[in-house]
Design a protein around this motif. Structure first.
Motif, PDB file in Angstrom:
ATOM      1  N   MET A   1       0.952  -0.879   0.189  1.00  0.00           N
ATOM      2  CA  MET A   1       0.415   0.010   0.282  1.00  0.00           C
ATOM      3  C   MET A   1       1.204   1.703  -0.006  1.00  0.00           C
ATOM      4  SD  MET A   1      -2.941   0.953   2.718  1.00  0.00           S
ATOM      5  CE  MET A   1      -4.228   1.049   2.273  1.00  0.00           C
ATOM      6  N   SER A   2       0.498   2.200  -0.862  1.00  0.00           N
ATOM      7  CA  SER A   2       1.907   3.762  -0.852  1.00  0.00           C
ATOM      8  C   SER A   2       0.958   3.942   0.404  1.00  0.00           C
ATOM      9  CB  SER A   2       1.245   4.702  -2.096  1.00  0.00           C
ATOM     10  OG  SER A   2      -0.396   4.190  -2.329  1.00  0.00           O
ATOM     11  N   THR A   3       1.472   5.131   0.433  1.00  0.00           N
ATOM     12  CA  THR A   3       2.063   6.123   1.586  1.00  0.00           C
ATOM     13  C   THR A   3       1.075   7.569   1.580  1.00  0.00           C
ATOM     14  OG1 THR A   3       3.868   5.497   2.426  1.00  0.00           O
ATOM     15  CG2 THR A   3       3.159   7.747   3.543  1.00  0.00           C
ATOM     16  N   PRO A   4      -0.165   7.453   2.126  1.00  0.00           N
ATOM     17  CA  PRO A   4      -1.080   8.809   1.885  1.00  0.00           C
ATOM     18  C   PRO A   4      -0.371   9.825   1.831  1.00  0.00           C
ATOM     19  CG  PRO A   4      -2.208   7.017   3.313  1.00  0.00           C
ATOM     20  CD  PRO A   4      -0.992   6.626   2.891  1.00  0.00           C
ATOM     21  N   ASN A   5      -1.233  10.728   1.391  1.00  0.00           N
ATOM     22  CA  ASN A   5      -0.374  12.712   1.610  1.00  0.00           C
ATOM     23  C   ASN A   5      -0.661  13.252   2.762  1.00  0.00           C
ATOM     24  OD1 ASN A   5       1.559  14.779   1.227  1.00  0.00           O
ATOM     25  ND2 ASN A   5      -0.012  14.966  -1.330  1.00  0.00           N
ATOM     26  N   PHE A   6       0.130  13.338   3.237  1.00  0.00           N
ATOM     27  CA  PHE A   6       0.052  14.114   4.645  1.00  0.00           C
ATOM     28  C   PHE A   6       0.814  15.149   4.039  1.00  0.00           C
ATOM     29  CE2 PHE A   6      -0.557   9.960   6.099  1.00  0.00           C
ATOM     30  CZ  PHE A   6      -1.305  10.229   7.033  1.00  0.00           C
ATOM     31  N   ALA A   7       1.055  15.525   3.730  1.00  0.00           N
ATOM     32  CA  ALA A   7       2.341  16.924   3.899  1.00  0.00           C
ATOM     33  C   ALA A   7       0.991  17.903   3.444  1.00  0.00           C
ATOM     34  CB  ALA A   7       3.295  17.202   1.629  1.00  0.00           C
ATOM     35  N   GLY A   8       1.349  19.087   4.010  1.00  0.00           N
ATOM     36  CA  GLY A   8       0.962  20.570   4.586  1.00  0.00           C
ATOM     37  C   GLY A   8       1.492  20.745   5.081  1.00  0.00           C
ATOM     38  N   LYS A   9       0.349  22.375   5.515  1.00  0.00           N
ATOM     39  CA  LYS A   9       0.244  22.831   6.909  1.00  0.00           C
ATOM     40  C   LYS A   9      -1.162  22.852   7.280  1.00  0.00           C
ATOM     41  CE  LYS A   9       3.968  26.126   5.423  1.00  0.00           C
ATOM     42  NZ  LYS A   9       3.813  27.356   5.006  1.00  0.00           N
ATOM     43  N   TYR A  10      -1.707  22.869   8.968  1.00  0.00           N
ATOM     44  CA  TYR A  10      -2.276  22.492   9.622  1.00  0.00           C
ATOM     45  C   TYR A  10      -2.145  23.342  10.391  1.00  0.00           C
ATOM     46  CZ  TYR A  10      -2.212  17.556   6.868  1.00  0.00           C
ATOM     47  OH  TYR A  10      -2.478  16.725   6.155  1.00  0.00           O
ATOM     48  N   SER A  11      -3.849  23.799  10.695  1.00  0.00           N
ATOM     49  CA  SER A  11      -4.081  24.542  12.245  1.00  0.00           C
ATOM     50  C   SER A  11      -4.838  23.934  12.957  1.00  0.00           C
ATOM     51  CB  SER A  11      -5.133  25.410  11.557  1.00  0.00           C
ATOM     52  OG  SER A  11      -6.075  24.884  10.944  1.00  0.00           O
ATOM     53  N   PHE A  12      -4.711  23.559  14.660  1.00  0.00           N
ATOM     54  CA  PHE A  12      -5.146  23.120  15.546  1.00  0.00           C
ATOM     55  C   PHE A  12      -7.241  23.331  15.374  1.00  0.00           C
ATOM     56  CE2 PHE A  12      -6.785  23.086  19.813  1.00  0.00           C
ATOM     57  CZ  PHE A  12      -5.808  21.720  19.989  1.00  0.00           C
ATOM     58  N   VAL A  13      -7.155  22.245  15.290  1.00  0.00           N
ATOM     59  CA  VAL A  13      -8.997  22.366  16.000  1.00  0.00           C
ATOM     60  C   VAL A  13      -9.108  22.019  16.976  1.00  0.00           C
ATOM     61  CG1 VAL A  13     -11.176  21.116  15.574  1.00  0.00           C
ATOM     62  CG2 VAL A  13      -9.486  21.590  14.005  1.00  0.00           C
ATOM     63  N   LYS A  14      -9.040  21.315  17.966  1.00  0.00           N
ATOM     64  CA  LYS A  14      -9.229  20.529  19.115  1.00  0.00           C
ATOM     65  C   LYS A  14      -8.147  19.360  19.525  1.00  0.00           C
ATOM     66  CE  LYS A  14     -12.967  17.594  18.078  1.00  0.00           C
ATOM     67  NZ  LYS A  14     -14.434  17.483  18.833  1.00  0.00           N
ATOM     68  N   ASN A  15      -8.229  19.255  20.687  1.00  0.00           N
ATOM     69  CA  ASN A  15      -7.602  18.311  21.950  1.00  0.00           C
ATOM     70  C   ASN A  15      -8.916  17.053  22.603  1.00  0.00           C
ATOM     71  OD1 ASN A  15      -4.775  18.365  22.041  1.00  0.00           O
ATOM     72  ND2 ASN A  15      -5.301  20.460  23.560  1.00  0.00           N
ATOM     73  N   GLU A  16      -8.926  16.378  22.460  1.00  0.00           N
ATOM     74  CA  GLU A  16      -9.361  15.136  23.218  1.00  0.00           C
ATOM     75  C   GLU A  16      -8.706  14.423  24.256  1.00  0.00           C
ATOM     76  OE1 GLU A  16     -11.452  12.563  20.851  1.00  0.00           O
ATOM     77  OE2 GLU A  16     -12.754  15.262  19.821  1.00  0.00           O
ATOM     78  N   ASN A  17      -9.223  14.480  25.438  1.00  0.00           N
ATOM     79  CA  ASN A  17      -8.162  13.687  26.499  1.00  0.00           C
ATOM     80  C   ASN A  17      -6.860  13.980  26.637  1.00  0.00           C
ATOM     81  OD1 ASN A  17      -9.082  12.084  28.930  1.00  0.00           O
ATOM     82  ND2 ASN A  17      -8.580  10.456  27.883  1.00  0.00           N
ATOM     83  N   PHE A  18      -6.279  15.091  25.790  1.00  0.00           N
ATOM     84  CA  PHE A  18      -5.213  15.636  26.006  1.00  0.00           C
ATOM     85  C   PHE A  18      -4.291  15.695  27.497  1.00  0.00           C
ATOM     86  CE2 PHE A  18      -1.114  18.488  24.423  1.00  0.00           C
ATOM     87  CZ  PHE A  18      -0.572  17.197  24.377  1.00  0.00           C
ATOM     88  N   ASP A  19      -4.986  16.362  28.171  1.00  0.00           N
ATOM     89  CA  ASP A  19      -4.431  16.426  29.473  1.00  0.00           C
ATOM     90  C   ASP A  19      -4.701  15.300  30.330  1.00  0.00           C
ATOM     91  OD1 ASP A  19      -4.148  18.194  31.715  1.00  0.00           O
ATOM     92  OD2 ASP A  19      -5.286  17.029  32.667  1.00  0.00           O
ATOM     93  N   ALA A  20      -5.340  14.188  30.667  1.00  0.00           N
ATOM     94  CA  ALA A  20      -5.112  12.929  30.868  1.00  0.00           C
ATOM     95  C   ALA A  20      -3.897  12.106  30.184  1.00  0.00           C
ATOM     96  CB  ALA A  20      -6.316  11.883  30.963  1.00  0.00           C
ATOM     97  N   PHE A  21      -3.849  12.713  28.867  1.00  0.00           N
ATOM     98  CA  PHE A  21      -2.976  12.276  28.270  1.00  0.00           C
ATOM     99  C   PHE A  21      -0.951  12.478  29.200  1.00  0.00           C
ATOM    100  CE2 PHE A  21       1.027  11.722  24.858  1.00  0.00           C
ATOM    101  CZ  PHE A  21       0.983  10.960  24.941  1.00  0.00           C
ATOM    102  N   LEU A  22      -0.991  13.768  29.093  1.00  0.00           N
ATOM    103  CA  LEU A  22      -0.086  14.028  29.710  1.00  0.00           C
ATOM    104  C   LEU A  22       0.587  13.535  30.658  1.00  0.00           C
ATOM    105  CD1 LEU A  22      -0.693  18.020  27.876  1.00  0.00           C
ATOM    106  CD2 LEU A  22       1.420  16.320  27.037  1.00  0.00           C
ATOM    107  N   GLU A  23      -0.604  14.033  31.767  1.00  0.00           N
ATOM    108  CA  GLU A  23      -0.651  13.699  33.003  1.00  0.00           C
ATOM    109  C   GLU A  23      -0.229  11.929  32.995  1.00  0.00           C
ATOM    110  OE1 GLU A  23      -3.055  13.352  37.378  1.00  0.00           O
ATOM    111  OE2 GLU A  23      -4.170  14.172  35.502  1.00  0.00           O
ATOM    112  N   ALA A  24      -0.666  11.045  32.205  1.00  0.00           N
ATOM    113  CA  ALA A  24       0.624   9.635  32.365  1.00  0.00           C
ATOM    114  C   ALA A  24       1.165   9.373  32.435  1.00  0.00           C
ATOM    115  CB  ALA A  24      -0.767   8.883  31.662  1.00  0.00           C
TER     116      ALA A  24
END
Length: 141
Positions: free
Chosen positions: A1-24
């Motif tokens: 399978m070929s690698t999809p094209n991820f190239a580009g610039k992205y702006s942040f939309v939202k986090n989900e449960n990120f604080d708990a991940f950082l705490e862990a």
């Protein structure tokens, strides 16, 4: 399978449960609050299976580069070193993080999965049963 094209610039939309991940991961309270309050920009460059992800925020700029299928070592924020095994699985970039021998008592194995759905890039972060997400939207140029 070929690698999809991820190239580009992205702006942040939202986090989900990120604080708990950082705490862990052992991040202190103030660092977690600051990380969760930022809206980082993401820039992805891609040459075949060679990928670079550059995350830019008020706090810092963090860049990782790797080639799919080639294990590498990555230095973390606290100077610990993890071994990372990148793979392409079902069109998703999956990075398996394992602590090095000298830090295995304080660093937990984890998986980071990046996937593209249209113009949305989702980073799914997993430690054991804990799952967090960071969602970005491709910037039209």
């Amino acid at each position: 399978m070929s690698t999809p094209n991820f190239a580009g610039k992205y702006s942040f939309v939202k986090n989900e449960n990120f604080d708990a991940f950082l705490e862990a991961n052992g991040a202190p309270w103030i660092a977690r609050k600051m990380a969760c309050a930022t809206s980082p920009e993401l820039e992805v460059t891609q040459e075949g299976d060679k990928m670079t992800f550059k995350l830019v925020s008020m706090m810092q700029t963090r860049e990782i580069s790797f080639t799919i299928g080639e294990e590498y070592e990555e230095k973390q924020h606290d100077d610990t070193v993890t071994k990372v095994k990148p793979e392409m699985k079902d069109g998703k970039i999956v990075l398996h993080y394992s602590p090095s021998e000298e830090c295995k008592d304080r660093v937990k194995p984890q998986t980071h999965t990046r996937e593209i759905d249209g113009d949305t890039l989702t980073l799914t972060l997993e430690i054991g049963d804990l799952v967090a997400k960071r969602i970005f939207q491709r910037v039209k140029e």
